[in-house]
Design a protein around this motif. Structure first.
Motif, PDB file in Angstrom:
ATOM      1  N   GLU A 213       0.842  -1.155  -0.042  1.00  0.00           N
ATOM      2  CA  GLU A 213       0.007   0.158  -0.016  1.00  0.00           C
ATOM      3  C   GLU A 213       0.891   1.168   0.092  1.00  0.00           C
ATOM      4  N   ARG A 214       1.712   1.228   0.823  1.00  0.00           N
ATOM      5  CA  ARG A 214       2.732   2.318   0.772  1.00  0.00           C
ATOM      6  C   ARG A 214       3.161   2.607  -0.453  1.00  0.00           C
ATOM      7  N   GLY A 215       3.792   1.579  -1.342  1.00  0.00           N
ATOM      8  CA  GLY A 215       4.290   1.692  -2.426  1.00  0.00           C
ATOM      9  C   GLY A 215       3.522   2.239  -3.476  1.00  0.00           C
ATOM     10  N   VAL A 216       2.163   1.818  -3.502  1.00  0.00           N
ATOM     11  CA  VAL A 216       1.329   2.439  -4.619  1.00  0.00           C
ATOM     12  C   VAL A 216       1.170   3.915  -4.144  1.00  0.00           C
ATOM     13  N   VAL A 217       0.893   4.174  -2.907  1.00  0.00           N
ATOM     14  CA  VAL A 217       0.705   5.644  -2.717  1.00  0.00           C
ATOM     15  C   VAL A 217       1.984   6.348  -3.091  1.00  0.00           C
ATOM     16  N   ARG A 284      -7.457   4.924   8.642  1.00  0.00           N
ATOM     17  CA  ARG A 284      -6.805   3.862   8.661  1.00  0.00           C
ATOM     18  C   ARG A 284      -6.533   3.240   7.008  1.00  0.00           C
ATOM     19  N   MET A 285      -6.627   4.325   6.135  1.00  0.00           N
ATOM     20  CA  MET A 285      -6.517   4.094   4.979  1.00  0.00           C
ATOM     21  C   MET A 285      -5.343   4.933   4.357  1.00  0.00           C
ATOM     22  N   PRO A 286      -4.565   4.317   3.242  1.00  0.00           N
ATOM     23  CA  PRO A 286      -3.624   5.123   2.615  1.00  0.00           C
ATOM     24  C   PRO A 286      -4.175   6.340   1.775  1.00  0.00           C
ATOM     25  N   ALA A 287      -3.393   7.606   1.835  1.00  0.00           N
ATOM     26  CA  ALA A 287      -3.988   8.768   1.529  1.00  0.00           C
ATOM     27  C   ALA A 287      -2.839   9.679   0.989  1.00  0.00           C
ATOM     28  N   ALA A 288      -3.136  10.674  -0.207  1.00  0.00           N
ATOM     29  CA  ALA A 288      -2.329  11.547  -0.318  1.00  0.00           C
ATOM     30  C   ALA A 288      -2.966  13.023  -0.322  1.00  0.00           C
ATOM     31  N   ALA A 289      -2.210  13.746   0.187  1.00  0.00           N
ATOM     32  CA  ALA A 289      -2.464  15.233   0.345  1.00  0.00           C
ATOM     33  C   ALA A 289      -1.896  16.025  -0.967  1.00  0.00           C
ATOM     34  N   LEU A 290      -2.796  16.383  -1.722  1.00  0.00           N
ATOM     35  CA  LEU A 290      -2.544  16.992  -3.108  1.00  0.00           C
ATOM     36  C   LEU A 290      -2.261  18.578  -3.039  1.00  0.00           C
ATOM     37  N   TYR A 291      -1.174  19.046  -3.193  1.00  0.00           N
ATOM     38  CA  TYR A 291      -0.977  20.788  -3.191  1.00  0.00           C
ATOM     39  C   TYR A 291      -0.647  20.991  -4.551  1.00  0.00           C
ATOM     40  N   ARG A 292      -1.367  22.217  -4.914  1.00  0.00           N
ATOM     41  CA  ARG A 292      -1.142  22.894  -6.361  1.00  0.00           C
ATOM     42  C   ARG A 292      -0.837  24.429  -6.039  1.00  0.00           C
ATOM     43  N   ARG A 293       0.361  24.524  -7.167  1.00  0.00           N
ATOM     44  CA  ARG A 293       0.745  25.807  -7.106  1.00  0.00           C
ATOM     45  C   ARG A 293       0.327  26.438  -8.440  1.00  0.00           C
TER      46      ARG A 293
END
Length: 335
Positions: A213-217, A284-293
């Motif tokens: 899971e960490r690898g996919v994130v 308790r799930m993998p997630a990504a916080a997306l920051y845009r400039r």
């Protein structure tokens, strides 16, 4: 955590605080239960903001009802009773808190009011946390919302918290027969909503992310930061289910349709081509916080949270949440 853990100690201290009208002591004793009560309210309501509010309402009600506590039940049980009924009262007043048809084959339904739950606010007690993942994941939270409120309460008390039927009946002012019947109906619905998943919610389950899971994130984040559409596409299952909340009508089934929608929305094009992302976990799930400039801004600003359900090394479900001005996840607003 069982009621017996502090049975006697908390109850005696609570009664003493009530008799002396000691608000500071009352707060100290009840605050120990805030995190688990807040998770309970979240399971009932599927909304983090509302769970916070109703948990606070629970403590207000507890203070107003403090004279009624006689120590016959554990303080924890008494607080759960108040929290459950506060949730039921909340749901009775809201007609927007049921799943709505998604309007797409295979999409089933959507919950525009669904919010993620920050892992940092989960109970710290390992016995609470050991069952937290499978009963706090988004799919479980969504499935529970298909139950009528009182049936939902019965299911959570009996099958998640492991309360005996008599205790749940007392909590909800129902008969044991009514609780048993409601639980049977709830289990049927949960099997329909979560096909192929284990339904023994009270047995231990891992709450740690796997290396896969960490690898996919990491790969998902790398694809975003490189504007790599092919790399992003390679991470998705063909039957991907995508939703962007809180916007209604955004459910998409199928990786190609989802990606086509992202492209038409400008992904990896001017204005949406300068990303920085960080790994996080919610529910308790993998997630990504997306920051845009953007070209007129020197900082990367938090835009979305992408919560990933990963099956066999690929993303099976991607739930996006608008994270603009959302401090409840504890993420920095800018990078």
């Amino acid at each position: 955590m069982t009621d017996a853990r502090r049975l006697g100690t908390d109850e005696a201290a609570f009664i003493a605080a009530v008799r002396s009208d000691d608000t500071a002591r009352f707060t100290l004793i009840t605050e120990r239960h805030r995190r688990e009560l807040q998770v309970h309210c979240y399971r009932m309501l599927a909304n983090y903001d509302d769970a916070q509010d109703v948990t606070q309402e629970t403590f207000l009600r507890a203070w107003n009802k403090r004279e009624s506590f006689e120590g016959r039940a554990a303080l924890r049980t008494w607080l759960y009773r108040i929290a459950t009924n506060a949730c039921l009262d909340f749901l009775e007043k809201r007609n927007d808190r049921t799943p709505v048809p998604a309007g797409l084959p295979g999409a089933d339904s959507e919950l525009p009011y669904l919010q993620p739950y920050p892992d940092r606010m989960l109970p710290e007690d390992p016995q609470e946390s050991v069952v937290a993942r499978e009963t706090i994941e988004l799919a479980f939270i969504v499935a529970v919302q298909h139950l009528p409120p009182r049936q939902r309460a019965v299911f959570i008390l009996r099958d998640v918290l492991g309360w005996p039927a008599s205790k749940a009946a007392d909590d909800l002012e129902l008969t044991v027969a009514s609780v048993t019947s409601a639980l049977q109906r709830a289990r049927v619905t949960m099997r329909e909503q979560l096909p192929g998943r284990r339904l023994d919610w009270r047995s231990p389950a891992t709450h740690e992310l796997s290396e896969g899971e960490r690898g996919v994130v990491k790969s998902y984040i790398d694809a975003h930061e490189r504007n790599d559409l092919d790399g992003l596409m390679s991470l998705l299952r063909d039957d991907l289910r995508f939703a962007m909340l809180p916007d209604p009508g955004t459910v998409v089934v199928g990786a190609k349709d989802a990606v086509d929608g992202w492209i038409s929305g400008g992904l990896f094009q001017a204005g949406y081509d300068d990303w920085r992302c960080i790994t996080t976990t919610v529910n308790r799930m993998p997630a990504a916080a997306l920051y845009r400039r953007t070209s007129d801004d020197p900082e990367y600003r938090l835009l979305n949270i992408a919560v990933l359900h990963i099956v066999d090394g690929k993303i099976a479900e991607l739930t996006g949440f608008d994270a603009t001005d959302k401090p409840w996840l504890g993420l920095p607003p800018t990078l």
